[in-house]
Design a protein around this motif. Structure first.
Motif, PDB file in Angstrom:
ATOM      1  N   ARG A  18      53.873  39.435  31.762  1.00  0.00           N
ATOM      2  CA  ARG A  18      52.748  39.933  30.968  1.00  0.00           C
ATOM      3  C   ARG A  18      52.376  38.943  29.867  1.00  0.00           C
ATOM      4  NH1 ARG A  18      50.156  44.805  30.308  1.00  0.00           N
ATOM      5  NH2 ARG A  18      51.588  46.011  31.581  1.00  0.00           N
ATOM      6  N   ALA A  19      53.379  38.298  29.278  1.00  0.00           N
ATOM      7  CA  ALA A  19      53.092  37.315  28.226  1.00  0.00           C
ATOM      8  C   ALA A  19      52.306  36.136  28.797  1.00  0.00           C
ATOM      9  CB  ALA A  19      54.393  36.830  27.591  1.00  0.00           C
ATOM     10  N   ARG A  20      52.721  35.643  29.978  1.00  0.00           N
ATOM     11  CA  ARG A  20      51.992  34.521  30.581  1.00  0.00           C
ATOM     12  C   ARG A  20      50.575  34.940  30.974  1.00  0.00           C
ATOM     13  NH1 ARG A  20      57.126  33.384  33.113  1.00  0.00           N
ATOM     14  NH2 ARG A  20      56.454  34.335  35.085  1.00  0.00           N
ATOM     15  N   ALA A  21      50.424  36.162  31.487  1.00  0.00           N
ATOM     16  CA  ALA A  21      49.097  36.648  31.852  1.00  0.00           C
ATOM     17  C   ALA A  21      48.206  36.763  30.624  1.00  0.00           C
ATOM     18  CB  ALA A  21      49.217  38.003  32.550  1.00  0.00           C
ATOM     19  N   GLU A  22      48.772  37.194  29.501  1.00  0.00           N
ATOM     20  CA  GLU A  22      48.008  37.298  28.262  1.00  0.00           C
ATOM     21  C   GLU A  22      47.494  35.930  27.821  1.00  0.00           C
ATOM     22  OE1 GLU A  22      46.408  38.468  24.571  1.00  0.00           O
ATOM     23  OE2 GLU A  22      46.964  39.687  26.313  1.00  0.00           O
ATOM     24  N   VAL A  23      48.361  34.909  27.876  1.00  0.00           N
ATOM     25  CA  VAL A  23      47.953  33.556  27.484  1.00  0.00           C
ATOM     26  C   VAL A  23      46.831  33.058  28.394  1.00  0.00           C
ATOM     27  CG1 VAL A  23      48.696  31.151  27.348  1.00  0.00           C
ATOM     28  CG2 VAL A  23      50.176  32.969  26.465  1.00  0.00           C
ATOM     29  N   ARG A  24      46.985  33.228  29.708  1.00  0.00           N
ATOM     30  CA  ARG A  24      45.965  32.756  30.644  1.00  0.00           C
ATOM     31  C   ARG A  24      44.630  33.464  30.426  1.00  0.00           C
ATOM     32  NH1 ARG A  24      49.999  32.482  35.398  1.00  0.00           N
ATOM     33  NH2 ARG A  24      50.584  30.286  35.378  1.00  0.00           N
ATOM     34  N   SER A  25      44.685  34.766  30.153  1.00  0.00           N
ATOM     35  CA  SER A  25      43.432  35.500  29.977  1.00  0.00           C
ATOM     36  C   SER A  25      42.711  35.080  28.698  1.00  0.00           C
ATOM     37  CB  SER A  25      43.700  37.005  29.953  1.00  0.00           C
ATOM     38  OG  SER A  25      44.410  37.375  28.778  1.00  0.00           O
ATOM     39  N   ARG A  26      43.447  34.549  27.731  1.00  0.00           N
ATOM     40  CA  ARG A  26      42.823  34.068  26.504  1.00  0.00           C
ATOM     41  C   ARG A  26      42.240  32.666  26.701  1.00  0.00           C
ATOM     42  NH1 ARG A  26      43.773  36.876  21.828  1.00  0.00           N
ATOM     43  NH2 ARG A  26      45.285  38.579  21.958  1.00  0.00           N
ATOM     44  N   VAL A  27      42.953  31.836  27.457  1.00  0.00           N
ATOM     45  CA  VAL A  27      42.473  30.472  27.700  1.00  0.00           C
ATOM     46  C   VAL A  27      41.245  30.487  28.600  1.00  0.00           C
ATOM     47  CG1 VAL A  27      43.062  28.258  28.750  1.00  0.00           C
ATOM     48  CG2 VAL A  27      44.747  29.459  27.330  1.00  0.00           C
ATOM     49  N   ARG A  28      41.286  31.335  29.629  1.00  0.00           N
ATOM     50  CA  ARG A  28      40.168  31.413  30.574  1.00  0.00           C
ATOM     51  C   ARG A  28      39.814  32.883  30.766  1.00  0.00           C
ATOM     52  NH1 ARG A  28      41.228  28.382  36.030  1.00  0.00           N
ATOM     53  NH2 ARG A  28      41.468  26.701  34.508  1.00  0.00           N
ATOM     54  N   PRO A  29      39.042  33.451  29.815  1.00  0.00           N
ATOM     55  CA  PRO A  29      38.747  34.891  29.876  1.00  0.00           C
ATOM     56  C   PRO A  29      37.994  35.255  31.156  1.00  0.00           C
ATOM     57  CG  PRO A  29      38.099  33.948  27.755  1.00  0.00           C
ATOM     58  CD  PRO A  29      38.407  32.808  28.667  1.00  0.00           C
ATOM     59  N   PRO A  30      38.366  36.357  31.798  1.00  0.00           N
ATOM     60  CA  PRO A  30      37.654  36.814  32.998  1.00  0.00           C
ATOM     61  C   PRO A  30      36.331  37.468  32.612  1.00  0.00           C
ATOM     62  CG  PRO A  30      39.341  38.392  32.398  1.00  0.00           C
ATOM     63  CD  PRO A  30      39.482  37.241  31.437  1.00  0.00           C
ATOM     64  N   ASP A  31      35.507  37.749  33.604  1.00  0.00           N
ATOM     65  CA  ASP A  31      34.279  38.491  33.341  1.00  0.00           C
ATOM     66  C   ASP A  31      34.631  39.834  32.703  1.00  0.00           C
ATOM     67  OD1 ASP A  31      32.834  36.452  34.464  1.00  0.00           O
ATOM     68  OD2 ASP A  31      32.757  37.373  36.456  1.00  0.00           O
ATOM     69  N   ALA A  66      43.967  45.964  29.318  1.00  0.00           N
ATOM     70  CA  ALA A  66      44.603  46.017  30.635  1.00  0.00           C
ATOM     71  C   ALA A  66      43.712  45.364  31.692  1.00  0.00           C
ATOM     72  CB  ALA A  66      44.901  47.468  31.018  1.00  0.00           C
ATOM     73  N   ASP A  67      42.413  45.608  31.609  1.00  0.00           N
ATOM     74  CA  ASP A  67      41.494  44.988  32.562  1.00  0.00           C
ATOM     75  C   ASP A  67      41.455  43.470  32.383  1.00  0.00           C
ATOM     76  OD1 ASP A  67      39.130  45.122  34.490  1.00  0.00           O
ATOM     77  OD2 ASP A  67      38.191  44.199  32.722  1.00  0.00           O
ATOM     78  N   ARG A  68      41.506  43.014  31.132  1.00  0.00           N
ATOM     79  CA  ARG A  68      41.399  41.572  30.867  1.00  0.00           C
ATOM     80  C   ARG A  68      42.584  40.797  31.445  1.00  0.00           C
ATOM     81  NH1 ARG A  68      43.213  38.810  26.454  1.00  0.00           N
ATOM     82  NH2 ARG A  68      43.439  40.705  25.209  1.00  0.00           N
ATOM     83  N   VAL A  69      43.783  41.392  31.372  1.00  0.00           N
ATOM     84  CA  VAL A  69      44.964  40.657  31.835  1.00  0.00           C
ATOM     85  C   VAL A  69      45.311  40.953  33.291  1.00  0.00           C
ATOM     86  CG1 VAL A  69      45.918  40.626  29.510  1.00  0.00           C
ATOM     87  CG2 VAL A  69      46.635  42.406  31.098  1.00  0.00           C
ATOM     88  N   SER A  70      44.628  41.924  33.913  1.00  0.00           N
ATOM     89  CA  SER A  70      45.053  42.393  35.233  1.00  0.00           C
ATOM     90  C   SER A  70      45.039  41.297  36.295  1.00  0.00           C
ATOM     91  CB  SER A  70      44.183  43.568  35.680  1.00  0.00           C
ATOM     92  OG  SER A  70      42.831  43.173  35.801  1.00  0.00           O
ATOM     93  N   GLY A  71      43.990  40.478  36.324  1.00  0.00           N
ATOM     94  CA  GLY A  71      43.917  39.444  37.350  1.00  0.00           C
ATOM     95  C   GLY A  71      45.052  38.444  37.253  1.00  0.00           C
ATOM     96  N   SER A  72      45.301  37.943  36.035  1.00  0.00           N
ATOM     97  CA  SER A  72      46.386  36.975  35.844  1.00  0.00           C
ATOM     98  C   SER A  72      47.738  37.611  36.105  1.00  0.00           C
ATOM     99  CB  SER A  72      46.340  36.413  34.409  1.00  0.00           C
ATOM    100  OG  SER A  72      45.165  35.667  34.192  1.00  0.00           O
ATOM    101  N   SER A  75      48.425  37.879  39.817  1.00  0.00           N
ATOM    102  CA  SER A  75      48.776  36.563  40.375  1.00  0.00           C
ATOM    103  C   SER A  75      50.219  36.205  40.057  1.00  0.00           C
ATOM    104  CB  SER A  75      47.830  35.489  39.822  1.00  0.00           C
ATOM    105  OG  SER A  75      46.505  35.729  40.230  1.00  0.00           O
ATOM    106  N   GLU A  76      50.646  36.497  38.807  1.00  0.00           N
ATOM    107  CA  GLU A  76      52.033  36.219  38.403  1.00  0.00           C
ATOM    108  C   GLU A  76      53.004  37.025  39.256  1.00  0.00           C
ATOM    109  OE1 GLU A  76      53.572  34.360  36.183  1.00  0.00           O
ATOM    110  OE2 GLU A  76      51.919  33.458  35.073  1.00  0.00           O
ATOM    111  N   ILE A  77      52.707  38.305  39.435  1.00  0.00           N
ATOM    112  CA  ILE A  77      53.596  39.170  40.212  1.00  0.00           C
ATOM    113  C   ILE A  77      53.639  38.728  41.670  1.00  0.00           C
ATOM    114  CG2 ILE A  77      53.873  41.515  41.097  1.00  0.00           C
ATOM    115  CD1 ILE A  77      52.825  42.497  38.381  1.00  0.00           C
ATOM    116  N   ASP A  78      52.499  38.377  42.230  1.00  0.00           N
ATOM    117  CA  ASP A  78      52.468  37.901  43.616  1.00  0.00           C
ATOM    118  C   ASP A  78      53.354  36.677  43.796  1.00  0.00           C
ATOM    119  OD1 ASP A  78      50.811  39.891  44.509  1.00  0.00           O
ATOM    120  OD2 ASP A  78      48.964  38.721  44.344  1.00  0.00           O
ATOM    121  N   ALA A  79      53.310  35.765  42.837  1.00  0.00           N
ATOM    122  CA  ALA A  79      54.112  34.539  42.940  1.00  0.00           C
ATOM    123  C   ALA A  79      55.605  34.858  42.914  1.00  0.00           C
ATOM    124  CB  ALA A  79      53.750  33.583  41.803  1.00  0.00           C
ATOM    125  N   VAL A  80      55.999  35.778  42.045  1.00  0.00           N
ATOM    126  CA  VAL A  80      57.416  36.155  41.962  1.00  0.00           C
ATOM    127  C   VAL A  80      57.862  36.856  43.241  1.00  0.00           C
ATOM    128  CG1 VAL A  80      59.061  37.650  40.772  1.00  0.00           C
ATOM    129  CG2 VAL A  80      57.441  36.290  39.454  1.00  0.00           C
TER     130      VAL A  80
END
Length: 346
Positions: A18-31, A66-72, A75-80
């Motif tokens: 969740r922490a990594r997803a939060e960082v990614r969503s801030r660097v590259r915000p989704p629609d 929750a919507d903002r971080v959901s995509g990232s 992806s993180e969970i899929d990789a694990v």
């Protein structure tokens, strides 16, 4: 070996994702779907009624996050999951935590997703009671395959579209077996906080200490979320004769050292009953939805609590609910049987 507790090598936690997803969503915000989310939640609040504007804004902010971080996060969970390919996932509170997509991803890869009970659940908990629609495959795919509960009391009160299996709680069972008999414990009343109305709670604690015989003490246990601010929230309790703030980390240590527990509506009251303590419930609007009359009629005011305690003798043990129903005995053996029946042995 057969005599060893069940174990699962290469266990991993998903907490850092969740922490990594939060960082990614801030660097590259989704629609942003914020406007649609606001419209949907506002309409639901209107239909339900009784939701304050500040509460509504908090719910909307949580949903937008929750919507903002959901995509990232997906992806993180899929990789694990692709790297580990787990056979079983023990997931703490996923039903009410917005983890549907993660659960579906785990199940698609063949993992059995299991939620162990972590606190109070019952007919009044919306996350564990579903209508017939949730048995449809496209919806049940986002729910754990199975719930493991503390006892039959909890299992029997749910409507869940999957197996609900009574296991018990090994850590608690060990604590109960190690606790001294009630008559060997200090003459002490433990008052447990439920966070709300700290001023009224402090008034109650002080009045209780004054109403009890001088041989008794009152220990007040703040809620874990109050630990950092307990000195400010409950400053009036500091230095009050025969009143002590409980600073023990493990609530089971506190329960094992008391005879009577007074609270509002929380899992601690059920644990107190399992530990053999007498339990008294202070009356609040939450009581009917969580404890009901399981511990007797809820009581309002210190005098009612003290009078009720004296009626059977302050030193008397608990005559409350069936403890084995709340906390199934033999939990370690039950868990081992469950592992064998589900074919989960390494």
């Amino acid at each position: 070996g057969r005599g060893a507790p069940p174990s699962f090598p290469l266990t991993r936690t998903l907490d850092p994702l969740r922490a990594r997803a939060e960082v990614r969503s801030r660097v590259r915000p989704p629609d942003s779907h914020a406007d649609r989310i606001r419209a949907i939640i506002t309409e639901l609040a209107r239909l339900l009624g009784g939701i304050r504007d500040d509460q509504l804004e908090g719910i909307i902010a949580s949903a937008v996050y929750a919507d903002r971080v959901s995509g990232s996060l997906e992806s993180e969970i899929d990789a694990v999951l692709d790297r580990l390919r787990p056979r079983v996932v023990f997931f703490d509170s996923p039903v009410d935590g917005g983890w549907g997509a993660a659960i579906a991803a785990m199940k698609r890869r063949g993992a059995r997703v299991v939620e162990p009970q972590h606190g109070w659940i019952g007919p009044g908990h919306g996350a564990y009671n579903f209508g017939a629609a949730m048995s449809r495959p496209e919806l049940s795919a986002e729910l754990p395959d199975e719930l493991l509960t503390f006892g039959d009391y909890w299992s029997d009160g749910l409507r869940y579209p999957g197996p609900v299996t009574t296991i018990g709680k090994p850590h608690f069972e060990k604590a109960v077996l190690a606790a001294p008999p009630l008559e060997e414990r200090p003459r002490e009343v433990l008052v447990v906080s439920s966070v709300g109305e700290p001023g009224k709670t402090a008034d109650f604690v002080i009045a209780l200490a004054e109403a009890l015989p001088t041989s008794w003490r009152v220990r007040f246990r703040p809620h874990p979320s109050e630990r950092v601010t307990q000195g400010e929230r409950y400053a009036r309790l500091l230095g009050v004769p025969r009143v002590t703030l409980d600073d023990r980390t493990d609530v089971y240590e506190a329960l094992a050292a008391t005879r009577i527990v007074v609270g509002v509506a929380s899992t601690v009251l059920f644990e107190a009953a399992g530990m053999g303590c007498r339990v008294f419930v202070r009356d609040t609007p939450y009581v009917p939805f969580i404890v009901g009359d399981l511990f007797g009629a809820p009581l309002e005011g210190v005098d009612r609590v003290v009078d009720s305690a004296r009626a059977e003798g302050l030193d008397a043990g608990s005559g409350g609910p069936d403890r084995d129903s709340l906390w199934a005995p033999g939990s370690i053996a039950a868990f081992r049987r469950w592992v064998d029946e589900r074919g989960l042995q390494p």
